[in-house]
Design an enzyme around this catalytic site. Structure first.
Site, PDB file in Angstrom:
ATOM      1  N   CYS A   1      24.325   0.743 -51.429  1.00 24.73           N
ATOM      2  CA  CYS A   1      23.978   1.682 -51.976  1.00 24.73           C
ATOM      3  C   CYS A   1      22.400   1.728 -51.592  1.00 24.73           C
ATOM      4  O   CYS A   1      22.134   1.176 -50.828  1.00 24.73           O
ATOM      5  CB  CYS A   1      23.587   1.615 -53.446  1.00 24.73           C
ATOM      6  SG  CYS A   1      23.020   0.643 -54.071  1.00 24.73           S
TER       7      CYS A   1
ATOM      8  N   CYS B   1      20.100  -1.585 -51.668  1.00 21.03           N
ATOM      9  CA  CYS B   1      20.362  -2.192 -50.066  1.00 21.03           C
ATOM     10  C   CYS B   1      19.702  -2.361 -49.319  1.00 21.03           C
ATOM     11  O   CYS B   1      18.884  -2.648 -48.246  1.00 21.03           O
ATOM     12  CB  CYS B   1      21.953  -2.410 -49.822  1.00 21.03           C
ATOM     13  SG  CYS B   1      23.577  -3.225 -50.891  1.00 21.03           S
TER      14      CYS B   1
ATOM     15  N   ASP C   1       0.714  28.934 -26.787  1.00 22.35           N
ATOM     16  CA  ASP C   1      -0.047  28.863 -25.079  1.00 22.35           C
ATOM     17  C   ASP C   1       1.008  30.174 -24.104  1.00 22.35           C
ATOM     18  O   ASP C   1       2.129  30.706 -24.825  1.00 22.35           O
ATOM     19  CB  ASP C   1       0.463  28.214 -25.159  1.00 22.35           C
ATOM     20  CG  ASP C   1       0.316  28.087 -23.082  1.00 22.35           C
ATOM     21  OD1 ASP C   1      -1.252  28.386 -22.759  1.00 22.35           O
ATOM     22  OD2 ASP C   1       1.012  27.591 -22.695  1.00 22.35           O
TER      23      ASP C   1
ATOM     24  N   ASP D   1       4.128  24.242 -23.367  1.00 24.87           N
ATOM     25  CA  ASP D   1       4.582  23.464 -22.679  1.00 24.87           C
ATOM     26  C   ASP D   1       4.066  22.869 -21.554  1.00 24.87           C
ATOM     27  O   ASP D   1       4.211  21.894 -20.557  1.00 24.87           O
ATOM     28  CB  ASP D   1       5.671  24.819 -21.084  1.00 24.87           C
ATOM     29  CG  ASP D   1       4.666  25.121 -20.486  1.00 24.87           C
ATOM     30  OD1 ASP D   1       3.228  25.729 -20.736  1.00 24.87           O
ATOM     31  OD2 ASP D   1       5.172  25.694 -19.186  1.00 24.87           O
TER      32      ASP D   1
ATOM     33  N   ASP E   1      -1.615  21.917 -22.923  1.00 29.79           N
ATOM     34  CA  ASP E   1      -1.079  21.860 -24.849  1.00 29.79           C
ATOM     35  C   ASP E   1      -0.554  20.553 -24.980  1.00 29.79           C
ATOM     36  O   ASP E   1      -1.383  20.790 -26.656  1.00 29.79           O
ATOM     37  CB  ASP E   1       0.326  22.255 -24.912  1.00 29.79           C
ATOM     38  CG  ASP E   1      -0.266  24.031 -23.276  1.00 29.79           C
ATOM     39  OD1 ASP E   1      -1.464  24.593 -23.940  1.00 29.79           O
ATOM     40  OD2 ASP E   1       0.519  24.226 -23.402  1.00 29.79           O
TER      41      ASP E   1
END
Length: 741
Positions: free
Chosen positions: A17, A20, A433, A626, A630
Site C-alpha cells: 500500500c 509502504c 519562438d 527549439d 530559448d
C-alpha cells in the site's frame, strides 16, 4: 543540486500500500548519506532517487530498502526485475489458490450450518475443530504476507494496510479459537458458542483476490512502456569487416557499425543513411502516421519501420543511447515523480492507519460497553479495520499519472515529470519562438520576379550563388533546382561581406545581393517594399549591369502551425509570439498562423524577462521553443515545451518534449493534462467518499442513531468492498488510455 549527482530508477518488490512507499522514503532519507531526493511510487513500484555518488551507491540504497523490509532490484543481471516480479506473482498466486481451496469448503459448511441446511451432526464439537483445520492454512499461509508486512511496518514505526488486515482477521480467528479451546482448558467457562473461522478466512482470501486483480490492472497501466520497449527489434543485419552480412543481437551493435535494413523491417539502431532511398514510419516516436522520406545523409531512429527501399545505415546511437531508450527513460522518470496533488493523499495516508485503529478500538469499546454484547462489538471492530485499508487512496494519483504519461509517449509527447503533467492544465498563455518552432527554421525561395531576360536571370543568379555557403544562397540554389533550372559552374566568384556575391556565369557578369547594393528606380523599389512587407528577405539580381529580377526568400511557417494556434484559442489560451526576428517579418508570420500578440526584436536573455513579466501579472505561461537561445525561457516558464527536432539543450531545459516537432502537440499536451487531472480528481473523490461513507457504516454509526437499527456490516462484505475500491480506482485510470485526445 550538485552538478555530478546521479539519478536512478530502482524497482521495489513487496509493497502492499502507499504507506509502504512512505516507509521506504523515510528510511532512504534518514539512512542514505548524500541522498538529494527520493520518491517511492506505489503504483509503479519504483524508487526514483538522486544522490551524490561520492557518498553513496546503488548497493547502499538497496541495503537500506532491504532493512526496511522490502526488496530492491538492481540492474546487475539481465531481466532481474522481470524475474523478481514473476517470482512474486507466482508466490501470490499460489497463496491465493491455497486460500480458495480451504476457504470455499469452510465457507459452504459454515453457512450451511448457520442456515440449518445440514443435519444435527454439523453442531457436534468436532465440526468446529474441522473448521479450525481448514482455517489454519488460510490464516498462516495465505495470510502470512500480511503478518510479515505488518511486523515490518511496525518495526519501522509506521502502520500500513497489512497491519489492518492482520489485526482484523486475527481478531476473528483467535476469538473463534478461544471459543473451542477455553472450555477445554477451563471447564465451565464459556466465552461464546459461534465461531468465525470462515470470516477470518474470507477476509484474507478476498483481499488476496483484490490484490491480484489490482496487480493485473496496474500491469496494464504500464503497458505503454512495455509496448515502446517491445518495438525495438531483437536482431540486426550487420556488415562485418570482410563486407559480409551477418545477423547479431541488436544490443550487440556498436556505434559506427554499418547495418542493413530491409523493406518492412524495424530499424534496430539510431543512425544516418549511407545509401538507399525509402519511406520510414516514425509514428511510434512522433505519433504522426504519415511516413517520412529518407535519403543519403538523413537521420533515422531505432524501432521505426522501413517501408520501401533497402537502406544501409551507419549506427550513431545504440543501446541506452537510442531515441527510444531516452523516451522510455523520460516516461519512467515522469511516472516515478510525484504530482503536487498527490501530497494531500500522502499526508492523509501517513496518519490514516493509526486513526482507523483508534476508531476500531473505540467502536469495540462503545458497542461492548453500551450494548453489553461482545460478538456484535467484535464484528463491527473487524469490519472497520478491514474496510478502511487506504489502498484506493494511495493508487488514485499515481495510476492516472502512469496512464497519462504512457499515452503521451504514444502520441509523441514526453512529460519529464508528473508535476509538468499537472501544471499544463492550468496554463492560460502560450508563448512561441518563431524560427524553427512556428516556421520550418530554414529559408526557402518563395518568389522569382523576372524584370529582364525571363527565367534565365534565375538560372544565372542560382549559378552564381553556388559558390556561397550562406543559408540564403543555399535556399536560392535549391529553389531554382526545384523549378527545373540547370545550373552552370560560376567563375571568378567573390563574396562581398554584408551585401552579396558576384561571379561570371556563361560569360555574363552576375551580381546578387541586398537592394541597398544597387541603384533602383522607383518602380523596382516599390516591388521590393511590397515583398519585404510580407516578411520576406529580398535580393536583386543584376546581369551585365542591368537589373534582371528580384528574388524573395522566407522562412515558411510549418503546415501544422495555423491549426495548432487555432486549437489553443479554442481551448481558451492566448498565443503570443516571442522572437528575436524583426517586427515586420514576425508580424507577417504571426498573421498567417493567427497569432495576434507579437513581441519582436527580443534578445535571447530578454525572452526569460518577458516570461517573468507575464507571470508577475498572474498568468500561467508556457514557452515553446527549439534553440539554445530559448533554454532560459523554457526553464523559467511554468511549463517549457521543446520541439523534438531542436537542440539537446532546449530539450534538457524543458518540461515537455514534442518528439516529432508538430506544434499540434502543444494543444494535445494540454488536453491530456486536463483529462489526467479530471481522472485524478474522480479517483480521489471516490477514494475519500468510500472511506467517509463506509467507515461510519462499519462502525455502526447509522445503527446507533436509528437509521439502520440492528444492522451489522459483516467483515466478509467489508473485505470485498475494500478490494473492489482499489480495483475500481485502477480501472477508472485505465479509461484514460482509451480517451481520444
Amino acid at each position: 543540486m550538485p552538478p555530478k549527482s546521479q539519478k536512478a530508477e530502482i524497482p521495489i518488490i513487496g509493497m502492499t500500500c502507499t504507506n509502504c512507499a512512505l516507509t521506504i522514503e523515510r528510511s532512504l532519507k534518514r539512512k542514505v548519506p548524500g541522498l538529494i531526493s527520493a520518491n517511492v511510487n506505489f503504483a509503479t513500484e519504483r524508487a526514483s532517487v538522486e544522490f551524490d555518488p561520492k557518498l553513496a551507491d546503488l548497493k547502499v540504497i538497496a541495503d537500506v530498502v532491504e532493512r526496511a523490509g522490502y526488496k530492491a532490484v538492481l540492474p546487475s543481471e539481465k531481466d532481474a526485475e522481470q524475474k523478481a516480479r514473476e517470482k512474486e506473482i507466482r508466490r501470490e498466486r499460489i497463496a491465493f489458490w491455497v486460500g480458495v481451496g480451504f476457504t470455499v469448503p469452510l465457507f459452504v459448511l459454515s453457512m450451511s450450518r448457520d442456515f440449518g441446511l445440514v443435519g444435527a451432526w454439523a453442531h457436534q464439537p468436532w465440526v468446529n475443530w474441522l473448521f479450525l483445520a481448514l482455517a489454519l492454512p488460510v490464516q498462516f499461509f495465505t495470510g502470512l504476507g500480511f503478518y510479515i508486512g505488518g511486523f515490518k511496518s511496525l518495526r519501522n514505526r509506521s502502520a500500513n494496510m497489512d497491519v489492518l488486515v492482520a489485526m482484523g482477521s486475527s481478531v476473528a480467528f483467535f476469538y473463534s479459537l478461544a471459543v473451542i479451546v477455553v472450555p477445554l482448558i477451563a471447564p465451565g467457562i464459556s466465552i461464546g458458542e459461534h465461531v468465525y473461522f470462515e470470516t477470518a478466512a474470507m477476509i484474507i482470501t478476498l483481499i488476496k483476490l483484490g490484490k491480484m486483480l489490482e496487480v493485473m490492472a496496474k500491469g496494464r497501466t504500464s503497458a505503454a512502456i512495455r509496448k515502446l520497449m517491445d518495438l525495438a527489434p531483437k536482431i540486426a543485419h550487420v556488415i562485418d569487416a570482410d563486407g559480409n552480412e551477418k545477423d547479431v543481437p541488436a544490443d550487440q551493435v556498436r556505434r559506427g557499425d554499418v547495418v542493413i535494413v530491409k523493406p518492412g523491417e524495424a530499424i534496430p539502431v539510431d543512425g544516418k543513411v549511407i545509401t538507399g532511398i525509402s519511406s520510414v514510419n516514425e509514428s511510434m516516436l512522433t505519433g504522426e502516421s504519415i511516413p517520412v522520406d529518407k535519403k543519403e545523409g538523413d537521420e533515422i531512429f531505432g524501432a521505426t519501420v522501413n517501408q520501401q527501399g533497402l537502406l544501409k545505415v551507419k549506427a550513431t546511437g545504440v543501446g541506452q543511447k537510442t531515441a527510444l531508450a531516452q523516451i522510455v527513460r523520460l516516461v519512467r522518470q515522469a511516472q516515478g515523480s510525484k504530482a503536487p496533488i498527490q501530497r494531500l493523499a500522502d499526508r492523509v495516508s501517513g496518519v490514516f492507519v493509526p486513526v482507523i485503529i483508534g476508531i476500531a478500538v473505540l467502536t469495540f469499546a462503545l458497542w461492548w460497553g453500551l450494548g453489553g454484547e461482545f460478538v456484535p462489538a467484535m464484528l463491527r471492530m473487524v469490519a472497520v479495520l478491514v474496510i478502511a485499508c487506504p489502498c484506493a487512496l494511495g493508487l488514485a494519483t499515481p495510476t492516472a499519472i502512469m496512464v497519462g504519461t504512457g499515452k503521451g509517449a504514444q502520441m509523441g509527447i514526453l512529460f519529464k515529470s508528473s508535476e509538468a503533467l499537472e501544471t499544463a492544465h492550468k496554463l492560460d498563455t502560450v508563448m512561441f519562438d518563431k524560427t524553427g518552432t512556428i516556421t520550418e527554421g530554414k529559408p526557402v525561395l518563395t518568389d522569382w520576379l523576372p524584370l529582364d531576360n525571363g527565367d534565365e536571370g534565375l538560372v544565372l543568379a542560382a549559378s552564381a550563388e553556388r559558390g556561397s555557403e550562406h543559408p540564403i544562397a543555399k535556399a536560392v540554389v535549391e529553389g531554382a533546382k526545384g523549378k527545373g533550372a540547370k545550373l552552370k559552374e560560376p567563375r571568378d566568384f567573390k563574396a562581398v561581406s554584408g551585401f552579396g556575391v558576384t561571379a561570371t556565369v556563361n560569360g555574363k557578369d552576375v551580381r546578387v545581393g541586398k537592394p541597398d547594393w544597387f541603384k533602383l528606380n522607383k518602380g523596382i523599389k516599390g516591388k521590393v517594399d511590397e515583398l519585404a512587407s510580407q516578411g520576406k528577405t529580398v535580393m536583386v539580381v543584376e546581369v551585365d549591369g542591368k537589373v534582371a529580377g528580384l528574388l524573395a526568400v522566407a522562412d515558411e511557417e510549418k503546415p501544422s502551425s495555423h491549426e495548432a494556434v487555432a486549437s489553443l484559442k479554442f481551448l481558451g489560451l492566448v498565443p503570443v509570439m516571442l522572437t528575436g526576428d524583426n517586427e515586420r517579418a514576425a508580424k507577417a508570420i504571426a498573421q498567417k498562423v493567427g497569432i495576434d500578440r507579437v513581441i519582436a526584436g527580443v534578445l535571447p536573455e530578454k525572452k526569460e524577462f518577458y516570461i517573468k513579466q507575464y507571470q508577475k501579472d498572474g498568468r500561467r505561461a508556457a514557452m515553446v521553443g527549439d534553440g539554445i537561445n530559448d533554454a532560459p525561457a523554457l526553464a523559467r516558464a511554468d511549463v517549457g515545451i521543446a520541439i523534438g527536432t531542436g537542440t539537446d539543450i532546449a530539450m534538457e531545459a524543458s518540461d515537455v518534449t514534442l518528439v516529432g516537432g508538430d506544434l499540434a502537440g502543444v494543444a494535445r499536451a494540454i488536453k491530456l493534462s486536463k483529462a489526467t487531472m479530471r481522472t485524478i480528481r474522480e479517483n480521489l473523490f471516490w477514494a475519500f467518499a468510500y472511506n467517509t461513507a463506509l467507515v461510519p457504516l462499519a462502525a455502526g454509526v447509522f445503527a446507533a442513531v436509528g437509521l439502520l437499527p440492528g444492522f451489522i456490516l459483516h467483515p466478509m462484505l467489508a473485505a470485498g468492498a475494500m478490494a473492489f475500491s482499489s480495483v475500481t480506482v485502477v480501472l477508472n485510470s485505465l479509461r484514460l488510455s482509451r480517451k481520444r485526445i
